[in-house]
Design a protein around this motif. Structure first.
Motif, PDB file in Angstrom:
ATOM      1  N   LEU A  61       0.543  -0.943  -0.041  1.00 24.95           N
ATOM      2  CA  LEU A  61      -0.287  -0.200  -0.128  1.00 24.95           C
ATOM      3  C   LEU A  61       0.544   1.817   0.365  1.00 24.95           C
ATOM      4  O   LEU A  61       1.004   1.928   1.110  1.00 24.95           O
ATOM      5  N   THR A  62       1.080   1.626  -0.998  1.00 25.86           N
ATOM      6  CA  THR A  62       2.198   2.853  -1.476  1.00 25.86           C
ATOM      7  C   THR A  62       1.630   3.638  -1.295  1.00 25.86           C
ATOM      8  O   THR A  62      -0.328   4.166  -0.442  1.00 25.86           O
ATOM      9  N   LEU A  63       1.373   4.975  -1.357  1.00 26.73           N
ATOM     10  CA  LEU A  63       0.038   6.628  -0.530  1.00 26.73           C
ATOM     11  C   LEU A  63      -0.394   6.801  -1.919  1.00 26.73           C
ATOM     12  O   LEU A  63      -1.993   7.064  -1.700  1.00 26.73           O
ATOM     13  N   ALA A 110      -1.444   4.428  -3.417  1.00 29.39           N
ATOM     14  CA  ALA A 110      -2.479   3.077  -3.756  1.00 29.39           C
ATOM     15  C   ALA A 110      -3.602   3.285  -2.701  1.00 29.39           C
ATOM     16  O   ALA A 110      -4.652   3.464  -2.800  1.00 29.39           O
ATOM     17  N   LEU A 111      -2.886   3.677  -1.282  1.00 33.78           N
ATOM     18  CA  LEU A 111      -3.597   4.223  -0.058  1.00 33.78           C
ATOM     19  C   LEU A 111      -5.143   5.500  -0.553  1.00 33.78           C
ATOM     20  O   LEU A 111      -5.657   5.604  -0.185  1.00 33.78           O
ATOM     21  N   ALA A 112      -4.414   6.261  -1.363  1.00 36.09           N
ATOM     22  CA  ALA A 112      -5.227   7.792  -1.878  1.00 36.09           C
ATOM     23  C   ALA A 112      -6.419   6.786  -2.594  1.00 36.09           C
ATOM     24  O   ALA A 112      -7.673   7.746  -2.575  1.00 36.09           O
ATOM     25  N   GLU A 113      -5.981   6.034  -3.868  1.00 34.36           N
ATOM     26  CA  GLU A 113      -6.939   5.283  -4.314  1.00 34.36           C
ATOM     27  C   GLU A 113      -7.386   4.533  -3.850  1.00 34.36           C
ATOM     28  O   GLU A 113      -9.273   4.146  -4.359  1.00 34.36           O
ATOM     29  N   LEU A 114      -7.649   3.924  -2.865  1.00 37.66           N
ATOM     30  CA  LEU A 114      -8.025   3.026  -1.822  1.00 37.66           C
ATOM     31  C   LEU A 114      -9.383   3.913  -1.251  1.00 37.66           C
ATOM     32  O   LEU A 114     -10.296   3.602  -0.905  1.00 37.66           O
ATOM     33  N   GLU A 115      -8.465   5.059  -0.239  1.00 40.04           N
ATOM     34  CA  GLU A 115     -10.085   5.879  -0.080  1.00 40.04           C
ATOM     35  C   GLU A 115     -10.896   6.354  -0.736  1.00 40.04           C
ATOM     36  O   GLU A 115     -11.968   6.566   0.057  1.00 40.04           O
ATOM     37  N   ALA A 116     -10.844   7.663  -2.040  1.00 34.21           N
ATOM     38  CA  ALA A 116     -11.241   7.666  -3.244  1.00 34.21           C
ATOM     39  C   ALA A 116     -12.281   6.518  -3.468  1.00 34.21           C
ATOM     40  O   ALA A 116     -13.895   6.066  -3.554  1.00 34.21           O
ATOM     41  N   GLY A 117     -11.955   5.149  -3.184  1.00 28.49           N
ATOM     42  CA  GLY A 117     -12.595   4.173  -3.655  1.00 28.49           C
ATOM     43  C   GLY A 117     -13.466   3.140  -3.221  1.00 28.49           C
ATOM     44  O   GLY A 117     -14.898   3.010  -3.612  1.00 28.49           O
ATOM     45  N   VAL A 142      -9.516  -3.424  -1.052  1.00 25.84           N
ATOM     46  CA  VAL A 142      -7.202  -3.137   0.107  1.00 25.84           C
ATOM     47  C   VAL A 142      -6.137  -4.311  -1.004  1.00 25.84           C
ATOM     48  O   VAL A 142      -5.369  -3.673  -1.156  1.00 25.84           O
ATOM     49  N   ILE A 143      -6.967  -5.351  -0.952  1.00 26.76           N
ATOM     50  CA  ILE A 143      -6.324  -6.236  -2.103  1.00 26.76           C
ATOM     51  C   ILE A 143      -5.661  -5.331  -3.692  1.00 26.76           C
ATOM     52  O   ILE A 143      -4.374  -5.931  -4.177  1.00 26.76           O
ATOM     53  N   VAL A 144      -6.712  -4.862  -3.847  1.00 28.57           N
ATOM     54  CA  VAL A 144      -6.915  -4.297  -5.392  1.00 28.57           C
ATOM     55  C   VAL A 144      -5.724  -3.626  -5.403  1.00 28.57           C
ATOM     56  O   VAL A 144      -4.473  -2.864  -5.893  1.00 28.57           O
ATOM     57  N   ALA A 145      -5.506  -2.480  -4.566  1.00 24.14           N
ATOM     58  CA  ALA A 145      -4.684  -1.310  -4.530  1.00 24.14           C
ATOM     59  C   ALA A 145      -3.327  -1.764  -3.827  1.00 24.14           C
ATOM     60  O   ALA A 145      -2.539  -0.948  -4.371  1.00 24.14           O
ATOM     61  N   ALA A 161      -6.080  -7.572   6.166  1.00 25.20           N
ATOM     62  CA  ALA A 161      -5.805  -6.756   7.148  1.00 25.20           C
ATOM     63  C   ALA A 161      -4.414  -6.686   7.654  1.00 25.20           C
ATOM     64  O   ALA A 161      -3.556  -5.283   7.774  1.00 25.20           O
ATOM     65  N   VAL A 162      -3.421  -7.365   6.964  1.00 24.70           N
ATOM     66  CA  VAL A 162      -1.756  -7.776   6.681  1.00 24.70           C
ATOM     67  C   VAL A 162      -1.640  -6.594   6.347  1.00 24.70           C
ATOM     68  O   VAL A 162      -0.207  -5.750   6.846  1.00 24.70           O
ATOM     69  N   LEU A 163      -1.617  -6.311   4.763  1.00 27.07           N
ATOM     70  CA  LEU A 163      -1.727  -4.624   4.186  1.00 27.07           C
ATOM     71  C   LEU A 163      -1.290  -3.431   4.837  1.00 27.07           C
ATOM     72  O   LEU A 163      -1.025  -2.703   5.375  1.00 27.07           O
ATOM     73  N   LEU A 164      -3.454  -3.650   5.384  1.00 26.61           N
ATOM     74  CA  LEU A 164      -3.620  -2.617   6.040  1.00 26.61           C
ATOM     75  C   LEU A 164      -1.889  -1.874   7.017  1.00 26.61           C
ATOM     76  O   LEU A 164      -1.921  -1.134   7.674  1.00 26.61           O
ATOM     77  N   ALA A 165      -1.607  -3.433   7.809  1.00 27.06           N
ATOM     78  CA  ALA A 165      -0.680  -2.893   9.020  1.00 27.06           C
ATOM     79  C   ALA A 165      -0.006  -2.708   8.917  1.00 27.06           C
ATOM     80  O   ALA A 165       1.072  -1.416   9.384  1.00 27.06           O
ATOM     81  N   ARG A 166       0.819  -3.031   7.792  1.00 25.62           N
ATOM     82  CA  ARG A 166       2.158  -3.070   7.505  1.00 25.62           C
ATOM     83  C   ARG A 166       2.048  -1.891   6.986  1.00 25.62           C
ATOM     84  O   ARG A 166       3.076  -1.126   6.824  1.00 25.62           O
TER      85      ARG A 166
END
Length: 106
Positions: free
Chosen positions: A22-24, A26-33, A59-62, A93-98
């Motif tokens: 989850l790069t920055l 990817a996180l922005a895309e996730l938040e918007a999506g 989350v998986i896609v991002a 969940a692991v992606l978010l945690a990391r």
């Protein structure tokens, strides 16, 4: 091979390994999506078990896109992610945690 110290997670799509992070961007895309008001809100959904299958998929896609994958959510509709839905939720969940883990002190 994914590097957990760099926030990476290995995700298998139909048995083929992919690196997710989850790069920055990817996180922005996730938040918007997801239409989340903040990433904290999304993390809280996972911490309290109030996440949806759409949350997991996004989350998986991002993460995959942050790892260099060029696909879209639609590309995963008929793909086995990990060992199934429960494993996909765990990987999300692991992606978010990391993504939000603090690096070890040097």
């Amino acid at each position: 091979m994914a590097n957990p110290w760099a926030g990476e997670v290995e995700i298998r799509l139909d048995g083929e390994p992919h690196v997710a992070k989850l790069t920055l961007g990817a996180l922005a895309e996730l938040e918007a999506g997801l239409g989340a008001s903040s990433l904290v809100e999304l993390v809280e959904r996972f911490e309290t078990g109030r996440f949806s299958s759409r949350d997991v998929l996004m989350v998986i896609v991002a993460g995959l896109r942050g790892g260099g994958w060029k696909g879209r959510a639609e590309d995963l509709m008929s793909v086995e992610i990990g060992a199934g839905p429960v494993e996909a939720a765990r990987l999300a969940a692991v992606l978010l945690a990391r993504a939000f883990a603090l690096p070890e002190a040097e």
